[in-house]
Scaffold this motif. Structure first.
Motif, PDB file in Angstrom:
ATOM      1  N   THR A 154      97.313  59.340  69.395  1.00 30.30           N
ATOM      2  CA  THR A 154      98.287  58.598  70.210  1.00 30.30           C
ATOM      3  C   THR A 154      98.717  57.299  69.524  1.00 30.30           C
ATOM      4  N   GLN A 155      98.429  57.205  68.222  1.00 34.21           N
ATOM      5  CA  GLN A 155      98.844  56.091  67.365  1.00 34.21           C
ATOM      6  C   GLN A 155      98.266  54.741  67.806  1.00 34.21           C
ATOM      7  N   GLN A 156      97.116  54.796  68.447  1.00 37.34           N
ATOM      8  CA  GLN A 156      96.405  53.567  68.807  1.00 37.34           C
ATOM      9  C   GLN A 156      95.353  53.307  67.721  1.00 37.34           C
ATOM     10  N   TYR A 157      95.847  53.000  66.523  1.00 40.52           N
ATOM     11  CA  TYR A 157      94.999  52.985  65.344  1.00 40.52           C
ATOM     12  C   TYR A 157      93.945  51.879  65.386  1.00 40.52           C
ATOM     13  N   ALA A 158      94.297  50.707  65.872  1.00 45.52           N
ATOM     14  CA  ALA A 158      93.343  49.602  65.899  1.00 45.52           C
ATOM     15  C   ALA A 158      92.178  49.921  66.840  1.00 45.52           C
ATOM     16  N   LEU A 159      92.474  50.517  67.990  1.00 43.80           N
ATOM     17  CA  LEU A 159      91.410  50.892  68.931  1.00 43.80           C
ATOM     18  C   LEU A 159      90.550  52.013  68.348  1.00 43.80           C
ATOM     19  N   ALA A 160      91.186  52.971  67.684  1.00 40.72           N
ATOM     20  CA  ALA A 160      90.430  54.045  67.039  1.00 40.72           C
ATOM     21  C   ALA A 160      89.505  53.475  65.970  1.00 40.72           C
ATOM     22  N   LEU A 161      90.014  52.512  65.202  1.00 40.31           N
ATOM     23  CA  LEU A 161      89.203  51.896  64.155  1.00 40.31           C
ATOM     24  C   LEU A 161      87.998  51.173  64.754  1.00 40.31           C
ATOM     25  N   ALA A 162      88.173  50.544  65.895  1.00 38.31           N
ATOM     26  CA  ALA A 162      87.055  49.860  66.553  1.00 38.31           C
ATOM     27  C   ALA A 162      85.953  50.858  66.918  1.00 38.31           C
ATOM     28  N   ASP A 163      86.336  52.032  67.397  1.00 32.94           N
ATOM     29  CA  ASP A 163      85.333  53.058  67.711  1.00 32.94           C
ATOM     30  C   ASP A 163      84.616  53.528  66.452  1.00 32.94           C
ATOM     31  N   VAL A 164      85.376  53.753  65.380  1.00 32.15           N
ATOM     32  CA  VAL A 164      84.780  54.227  64.131  1.00 32.15           C
ATOM     33  C   VAL A 164      83.810  53.194  63.576  1.00 32.15           C
ATOM     34  N   ASN A 165      84.163  51.917  63.679  1.00 33.34           N
ATOM     35  CA  ASN A 165      83.252  50.866  63.205  1.00 33.34           C
ATOM     36  C   ASN A 165      81.941  50.873  63.987  1.00 33.34           C
ATOM     37  N   LEU A 166      82.000  51.193  65.267  1.00 30.53           N
ATOM     38  CA  LEU A 166      80.771  51.305  66.057  1.00 30.53           C
ATOM     39  C   LEU A 166      79.919  52.475  65.569  1.00 30.53           C
ATOM     40  N   VAL A 167      80.575  53.556  65.189  1.00 29.11           N
ATOM     41  CA  VAL A 167      79.849  54.737  64.717  1.00 29.11           C
ATOM     42  C   VAL A 167      79.118  54.440  63.415  1.00 29.11           C
ATOM     43  N   MET A 168      79.689  53.582  62.570  1.00 25.62           N
ATOM     44  CA  MET A 168      79.092  53.317  61.258  1.00 25.62           C
ATOM     45  C   MET A 168      77.708  52.682  61.379  1.00 25.62           C
ATOM     46  N   VAL A 169      77.401  52.124  62.534  1.00 22.86           N
ATOM     47  CA  VAL A 169      76.073  51.548  62.753  1.00 22.86           C
ATOM     48  C   VAL A 169      74.997  52.630  62.712  1.00 22.86           C
ATOM     49  N   TYR A 170      75.381  53.858  63.031  1.00 25.15           N
ATOM     50  CA  TYR A 170      74.401  54.943  63.148  1.00 25.15           C
ATOM     51  C   TYR A 170      74.033  55.558  61.808  1.00 25.15           C
ATOM     52  N   GLY A 171      74.769  55.258  60.735  1.00 26.03           N
ATOM     53  CA  GLY A 171      74.412  55.815  59.441  1.00 26.03           C
ATOM     54  C   GLY A 171      75.619  56.060  58.574  1.00 26.03           C
ATOM     55  N   ASP A 172      75.357  56.470  57.336  1.00 21.32           N
ATOM     56  CA  ASP A 172      76.405  56.707  56.346  1.00 21.32           C
ATOM     57  C   ASP A 172      76.779  58.183  56.328  1.00 21.32           C
ATOM     58  N   PHE A 173      77.919  58.498  56.919  1.00 25.27           N
ATOM     59  CA  PHE A 173      78.413  59.875  56.960  1.00 25.27           C
ATOM     60  C   PHE A 173      79.823  59.901  56.377  1.00 25.27           C
ATOM     61  N   PHE A 174      80.064  60.835  55.468  1.00 24.68           N
ATOM     62  CA  PHE A 174      81.348  60.837  54.772  1.00 24.68           C
ATOM     63  C   PHE A 174      82.519  60.954  55.741  1.00 24.68           C
ATOM     64  N   VAL A 175      82.354  61.737  56.833  1.00 28.49           N
ATOM     65  CA  VAL A 175      83.469  61.929  57.757  1.00 28.49           C
ATOM     66  C   VAL A 175      83.870  60.619  58.425  1.00 28.49           C
ATOM     67  N   VAL A 176      82.902  59.730  58.616  1.00 30.26           N
ATOM     68  CA  VAL A 176      83.216  58.437  59.219  1.00 30.26           C
ATOM     69  C   VAL A 176      83.996  57.577  58.231  1.00 30.26           C
ATOM     70  N   TYR A 177      83.553  57.558  56.976  1.00 30.78           N
ATOM     71  CA  TYR A 177      84.299  56.814  55.954  1.00 30.78           C
ATOM     72  C   TYR A 177      85.698  57.403  55.784  1.00 30.78           C
ATOM     73  N   HIS A 178      85.793  58.711  55.813  1.00 29.14           N
ATOM     74  CA  HIS A 178      87.101  59.362  55.691  1.00 29.14           C
ATOM     75  C   HIS A 178      88.025  58.923  56.828  1.00 29.14           C
ATOM     76  N   THR A 179      87.519  59.001  58.058  1.00 29.89           N
ATOM     77  CA  THR A 179      88.340  58.643  59.216  1.00 29.89           C
ATOM     78  C   THR A 179      88.731  57.171  59.174  1.00 29.89           C
ATOM     79  N   LYS A 180      87.768  56.315  58.820  1.00 26.68           N
ATOM     80  CA  LYS A 180      88.073  54.888  58.754  1.00 26.68           C
ATOM     81  C   LYS A 180      89.135  54.612  57.697  1.00 26.68           C
ATOM     82  N   GLY A 181      88.999  55.220  56.530  1.00 29.86           N
ATOM     83  CA  GLY A 181      89.983  55.010  55.472  1.00 29.86           C
ATOM     84  C   GLY A 181      91.373  55.460  55.890  1.00 29.86           C
ATOM     85  N   GLN A 182      91.447  56.615  56.543  1.00 30.31           N
ATOM     86  CA  GLN A 182      92.744  57.111  57.003  1.00 30.31           C
ATOM     87  C   GLN A 182      93.381  56.156  58.015  1.00 30.31           C
ATOM     88  N   LEU A 183      92.568  55.611  58.901  1.00 29.47           N
ATOM     89  CA  LEU A 183      93.089  54.661  59.887  1.00 29.47           C
ATOM     90  C   LEU A 183      93.564  53.379  59.214  1.00 29.47           C
TER      91      LEU A 183
END
Length: 339
Positions: A154-183
């Motif tokens: 829904t093109q709410q990229y800043a809010l999506a990025l905030a969620d992804v940053n919360l996920v990064m606390v749980y560990g290093d997963f390539f899909v999270v880095y991929h999603t964050k980079g795309q955002l």
């Protein structure tokens, strides 16, 4: 004795499932149910076996029994809803998800399942509303990623990025880095995206991150840095006996940049290097077919996709069915290779 008997029958059914012998598994589950009528594991396994056979009504009947035996568990709801979706009964599936939200004490889990269903239906705004009910300060990262996906759509990229940053606390997963980079790219923060891909490659090496980073370097007109990535892949390829590895990366980047003629030339170069490697040839025939299809040359696309399917069979046909880059011509390509 009954308990031991039903456990042995469950094991027999599991072994049959492992060999994809679903009728034999169903027979063993039925015998387990005779030994213990309220055996949830047997009813659940029986439903899954019927679903594998695409006998939807029998599967649903079994999952109804699971729900009756364990009305406060999500298992029966999830398996029945999945079966309803697979049998194209989406209205019933949605009704069941809503029932689970009301009936199961684990409202967060039920809302998560309902939210991901809405994502699959591309009803992203509704999904966000439902997933909001599943998220709190201790939310599972998979729930946050589901909401991040809906926010991104829904093109709410800043809010999506905030969620992804919360996920990064749980560990290093390539899909999270991929999603964050795309955002970050969508937010116009290319340097931050490059750094994210770089850190992701160090933490959880994956070809997707390598492709992301190299593509972005080319897109930003930094060919010398991109060439270093190709050269590094070439060296790694020589060490592991895949001398065309650097060329594969370059062809993928060029395809993503829509430089189709350059990508096609590289795929043909790889084919000349791998004449005796059927699996590699099938992959490259497929990639050539997709390049030609995206370029708009459907006749050439047919030739190469047919070659890939001749070697790889149904696997490559399934690739075509799921290939997002084919866009509006996917059905035309499928008609050609299935004719």
């Amino acid at each position: 004795m009954a308990s031991k008997k039903h456990l042995a029958l469950l094991k027999k059914a599991e072994n049959a499932i492992g060999w994809k012998q679903y009728p034999q598994a169903i027979k063993a589950y039925d015998e387990a149910i005779k030994a213990k009528s309220n055996c949830v594991e047997a009813w659940n396994g029986k439903g899954q076996a019927w679903a594998e056979l695409k006998e939807w009504d029998q599967a649903i009947a079994a999952f109804d029994k699971v729900i009756k035996l364990k009305p406060d568990s999500l298992d029966g709801y999830l398996n029945k809803a999945t079966t309803l979706e697979e049998s194209n009964r989406n209205a019933e599936a949605e009704e069941l998800y809503r029932s689970a939200v009301d009936a199961v004490p684990d409202h967060k889990g039920a809302n998560f399942l309902f939210g991901t269903y809405l994502n699959r239906q591309k009803r992203y705004l509704e999904s966000i509303e439902v997933l909001n009910q599943a998220i709190d300060s201790e939310s599972d990262p998979i729930v946050l990623m589901a909401r991040a996906f809906a926010l991104e759509q829904t093109q709410q990229y800043a809010l999506a990025l905030a969620d992804v940053n919360l996920v990064m606390v749980y560990g290093d997963f390539f899909v999270v880095y991929h999603t964050k980079g795309q955002l970050l790219e969508k937010l116009g923060r290319d340097e931050d995206a490059l750094e994210t891909y770089h850190r992701g490659m160090q933490a959880d090496p994956n070809p997707v991150l390598l492709l992301n980073k190299t593509y972005l370097l080319e897109k930003l007109n930094r060919p010398a840095e991109a060439q270093r990535m190709y050269d590094m892949e070439r060296l790694v390829g020589f060490e592991c006996g895949v001398p065309h590895r650097g060329l594969e990366l370059k062809s993928q980047v060029y395809r993503k940049l829509k430089r189709y003629d350059d990508a096609i030339a590289i795929y043909n170069e790889i084919l000349e290097m791998t004449l005796d490697n059927a699996d590699t040839n099938a992959d490259n025939y497929y990639e050539l077919g997709i390049c030609y299809a995206e370029k708009g040359d459907l006749e050439a696309a047919e030739i190469y996709i047919r070659k890939a399917c001749a070697i790889g069979g149904d696997l490559f046909k399934s690739f075509v069915k799921d290939e997002p880059s084919l866009g509006p011509i996917r059905e035309q390509v499928l008609d050609l290779i299935e004719s």
